[in-house]
Motif scaffolding. Structure first.
Motif, short mmCIF file in Angstrom:
data_model
loop_
_atom_site.label_atom_id
_atom_site.label_comp_id
_atom_site.label_asym_id
_atom_site.label_seq_id
_atom_site.Cartn_x
_atom_site.Cartn_y
_atom_site.Cartn_z
N ALA A 55 -5.08 -14.23 5.40
CA ALA A 55 -6.58 -13.39 4.97
C ALA A 55 -7.71 -14.55 4.72
CB ALA A 55 -6.08 -12.64 3.70
N ASP A 56 -7.09 -15.63 4.46
CA ASP A 56 -8.38 -16.66 4.19
C ASP A 56 -9.00 -16.92 5.22
OD1 ASP A 56 -7.65 -17.01 1.52
OD2 ASP A 56 -6.19 -18.46 1.87
N VAL A 57 -8.50 -16.85 6.76
CA VAL A 57 -8.82 -17.38 7.97
C VAL A 57 -9.31 -16.42 8.92
CG1 VAL A 57 -7.84 -19.76 7.71
CG2 VAL A 57 -6.73 -18.18 8.79
N LEU A 58 -8.53 -15.09 8.92
CA LEU A 58 -8.82 -14.34 9.97
C LEU A 58 -9.79 -13.32 9.70
CD1 LEU A 58 -7.83 -13.53 12.58
CD2 LEU A 58 -6.02 -11.92 11.61
N ASP A 59 -11.08 -13.38 10.03
CA ASP A 59 -12.21 -12.56 9.94
C ASP A 59 -12.34 -12.13 11.31
OD1 ASP A 59 -14.74 -11.61 10.00
OD2 ASP A 59 -15.29 -12.60 8.17
N TRP A 60 -12.45 -10.85 11.50
CA TRP A 60 -12.57 -10.28 12.89
C TRP A 60 -13.98 -10.54 13.41
CZ3 TRP A 60 -8.58 -10.05 15.75
CH2 TRP A 60 -7.49 -10.04 15.27
N ASP A 61 -15.11 -10.38 12.40
CA ASP A 61 -16.33 -10.64 12.68
C ASP A 61 -16.54 -12.03 13.52
OD1 ASP A 61 -17.35 -8.27 12.39
OD2 ASP A 61 -18.11 -8.58 10.50
N PHE A 62 -15.96 -12.89 12.68
CA PHE A 62 -15.78 -14.46 13.18
C PHE A 62 -15.12 -14.62 14.47
CE2 PHE A 62 -14.16 -18.58 13.75
CZ PHE A 62 -15.03 -19.39 12.85
N VAL A 63 -14.08 -14.12 14.83
CA VAL A 63 -13.43 -14.00 16.11
C VAL A 63 -14.06 -13.42 17.20
CG1 VAL A 63 -11.08 -13.07 17.22
CG2 VAL A 63 -10.85 -14.07 14.91
N PHE A 64 -14.72 -12.15 17.13
CA PHE A 64 -15.61 -11.52 18.11
C PHE A 64 -16.84 -12.13 18.36
CE2 PHE A 64 -12.83 -7.68 16.83
CZ PHE A 64 -12.29 -7.72 18.00
N ALA A 65 -17.37 -12.94 17.41
CA ALA A 65 -18.66 -13.46 17.56
C ALA A 65 -18.39 -14.80 18.36
CB ALA A 65 -19.31 -13.94 16.05
N TYR A 66 -17.45 -15.49 18.02
CA TYR A 66 -16.96 -16.66 18.89
C TYR A 66 -16.48 -16.32 20.22
CZ TYR A 66 -14.92 -20.97 20.39
OH TYR A 66 -14.79 -22.22 20.97
N LEU A 67 -15.69 -15.50 20.41
CA LEU A 67 -15.12 -14.73 21.76
C LEU A 67 -16.34 -14.53 22.69
CD1 LEU A 67 -11.89 -12.91 21.44
CD2 LEU A 67 -12.43 -14.56 22.80
N SER A 68 -17.30 -13.65 21.91
CA SER A 68 -18.62 -13.04 22.76
C SER A 68 -19.50 -14.18 23.10
CB SER A 68 -19.19 -12.17 21.85
OG SER A 68 -18.50 -11.04 21.39
N GLY A 69 -19.71 -15.27 22.56
CA GLY A 69 -20.54 -16.66 22.98
C GLY A 69 -19.76 -17.11 23.91
N CYS A 70 -18.41 -17.37 23.68
CA CYS A 70 -17.67 -17.95 24.87
C CYS A 70 -17.79 -17.29 26.10
CB CYS A 70 -16.21 -18.17 24.40
SG CYS A 70 -16.06 -19.27 23.14
N ILE A 71 -17.77 -15.71 26.08
CA ILE A 71 -17.65 -15.10 27.48
C ILE A 71 -18.80 -15.05 27.98
CG2 ILE A 71 -17.48 -12.75 28.26
CD1 ILE A 71 -15.29 -12.42 26.01
N VAL A 72 -20.05 -15.07 27.42
CA VAL A 72 -21.41 -15.27 28.00
C VAL A 72 -21.53 -16.40 28.82
CG1 VAL A 72 -23.87 -15.48 27.40
CG2 VAL A 72 -22.45 -13.37 26.31
N VAL A 73 -21.26 -17.53 28.05
CA VAL A 73 -21.47 -18.81 28.86
C VAL A 73 -20.49 -19.03 29.91
CG1 VAL A 73 -21.48 -21.31 28.32
CG2 VAL A 73 -22.14 -19.82 26.87
N TYR A 74 -19.08 -18.56 29.66
CA TYR A 74 -18.12 -18.69 30.85
C TYR A 74 -18.62 -17.74 32.05
CZ TYR A 74 -13.18 -18.32 32.64
OH TYR A 74 -12.35 -18.69 33.14
N LEU A 75 -19.39 -16.59 31.85
CA LEU A 75 -19.67 -15.93 33.01
C LEU A 75 -20.92 -16.65 33.47
CD1 LEU A 75 -19.42 -12.46 31.55
CD2 LEU A 75 -18.09 -13.29 33.35
N ILE A 76 -21.61 -17.16 32.86
CA ILE A 76 -22.90 -17.93 33.53
C ILE A 76 -22.44 -19.01 34.36
CG2 ILE A 76 -24.93 -19.55 32.98
CD1 ILE A 76 -25.44 -17.98 30.42
N ALA A 77 -21.29 -19.87 33.98
CA ALA A 77 -20.88 -20.90 34.53
C ALA A 77 -20.42 -20.35 35.79
CB ALA A 77 -19.80 -21.85 33.47
#
Length: 309
Positions: A58-80
Motif C-alpha cells: 500500500a505504501d508503494v503501489l499507486d496506480w497513477d504513479f504506475v500509469f504515468a511512468y508507463l505512459s511516458g516510457c511508451i511515448v519515448v519508446y515509440l519515438i525511438a
C-alpha cells in the motif's frame, strides 16, 4: 544547482575511479564481471530486500504513479522505434534502440544516489520503477528480438521470459521483502545485521563496477549514441514529467522521484541483452558511455528541479 552537483560528484567520483582502474588494466574485464555478479546477486539484493521488508504494498503501489511512468516510457519508446524504422533498421535493432531510450541504470546508480539525495521515502517509489523496467520492458525486448529472429512468438519465447523474471534476483528480493512486510514477519537481529553489512557493499560496488565496465565500452556509432542519449536524458524525463504532473494525479514528491529515475543514463543490462542476442552491441555500448558521461551534468540539473517541487 551547484549544491546538488557537489552532492552527486562523489558518486561519479567512484565511477571515475572504476573507469580509471579498468583503463590502466588494474581491474580487467573478468574482475569487472565478477564484481558485477556479486553486486547484482548478493549486495544489491540484500539492500532491496531490507528496504522492501520495511514497506508495504500500500505504501508503494499507486496506480497513477504506475500509469504515468508507463505512459511516458511508451511515448519515448515509440519515438525511438519510429526513428529506427525510418532509418531502415530491423525489428530487433529497433527494440534494442528503444530499450536504450527508456531503461536507466536504476539498480546500480539510481537506488544508492537518489535514496541519499531525495530521502529514504524515495526507495519504495524507485523500486516500483525498477519493477516496471524489469517486468514490462525487459520482457518486451526479449519477445521482440526472439520473435523477429524466429519469425514467431512461441511457447519457448514466453517460457524464456517467464524464467528470466522468476530467476531475477532483484525481483525476488523486492517480492520476498514485501511478503515479509505484508505478513509482519520480524527479521531476526543477526540476520538484519548480516543483510545490512552485505547491502552496504552495494553502493560502492555498483558504482565501481559501472566505471570499470565503461572502460571497455567503445565510442562507435557516435550519431546513434548521441540520439539515444538525448532520448534517455532529455525526452524520457520530459515525457514522464508531463504525464505525472499534467495527465495523472501523481503527488509532487512521487513525481519528482519518477522524473529523477527517468533522467538516469542507459542501463548496463541493455548491453548484456544486446550482446547475448548479437543485436547492435557496439551501438548500445556507445549509448551507455555517452549517456553516463553526459549525465554528470544533466542529472544534477534534473534533481535540482525535482527537489524544488
Amino acid at each position: 544547482m551547484i549544491e546538488v552537483f557537489l552532492q552527486t560528484l562523489p558518486f561519479f567520483g567512484v565511477i571515475g575511479l572504476g573507469y580509471s582502474a579498468g583503463r590502466i588494466g588494474f581491474f580487467g574485464a573478468e574482475a569487472t564481471a565478477y564484481l558485477t555478479l556479486f553486486v547484482f546477486y548478493f549486495a544489491l539484493s540484500a539492500m532491496l530486500f531490507l528496504f522492501a521488508a520495511r514497506l508495504s504494498i500500500a505504501d508503494v503501489l499507486d496506480w497513477d504513479f504506475v500509469f504515468a511512468y508507463l505512459s511516458g516510457c511508451i511515448v519515448v519508446y515509440l519515438i525511438a522505434t519510429v526513428v529506427s524504422v525510418i532509418q531502415g533498421k530491423s525489428v530487433a535493432e529497433g527494440a534494442v534502440e528503444a530499450q536504450c531510450a527508456i531503461i536507466g541504470n536504476v539498480g546500480f546508480l539510481g537506488i544508492p544516489m537518489l535514496a541519499l539525495l531525495l530521502g529514504d521515502a524515495a526507495v519504495g517509489l524507485i523500486m516500483v520503477v525498477l519493477a516496471i523496467d524489469l517486468i514490462v520492458f525487459s520482457s518486451l525486448i526479449v519477445i521482440l528480438i526472439t520473435g523477429s529472429q524466429d519469425g514467431k512468438v512461441g511457447l519457448k519465447t514466453l517460457r524464456t521470459v517467464g524464467l528470466g523474471l522468476v530467476k531475477n534476483p532483484l525481483i525476488l528480493s523486492i517480492g520476498s521483502g514485501l511478503l515479509f512486510a505484508s505478513l509482519s514477519i520480524t527479521i531476526p537481529k543477526p540476520a538484519e545485521e548480516f543483510l545490512t553489512i552485505l547491502g552496504g557493499a552495494a553502493t560502492p560496488g555498483a558504482l565501481f563496477a559501472i566505471g570499470a565496465s565503461l572502460a571497455g565500452k567503445s565510442a562507435e556509432r557516435v550519431s546513434t549514441a548521441i540520439w539515444l542519449s538525448i532520448c534517455k536524458l532529455g525526452l524520457h524525463p520530459l515525457a514522464v514529467a508531463i504525464f505525472a504532473l499534467l495527465v495523472f494525479d501523481v503527488p509532487s514528491y512521487a513525481a519528482g522521484v519518477m522524473v529523477a529515475c527517468a533522467a538516469l543514463p542507459v542501463a548496463g543490462n541493455v548491453f548484456m541483452i544486446a550482446q547475448n542476442y548479437n543485436v547492435a552491441p557496439a551501438r548500445v555500448s556507445a549509448a551507455i558511455l555517452f549517456s553516463t558521461v553526459a549525465s554528470i551534468l544533466t542529472l544534477p540539473l534534473v534533481i535540482a528541479w525535482v527537489t524544488s517541487l
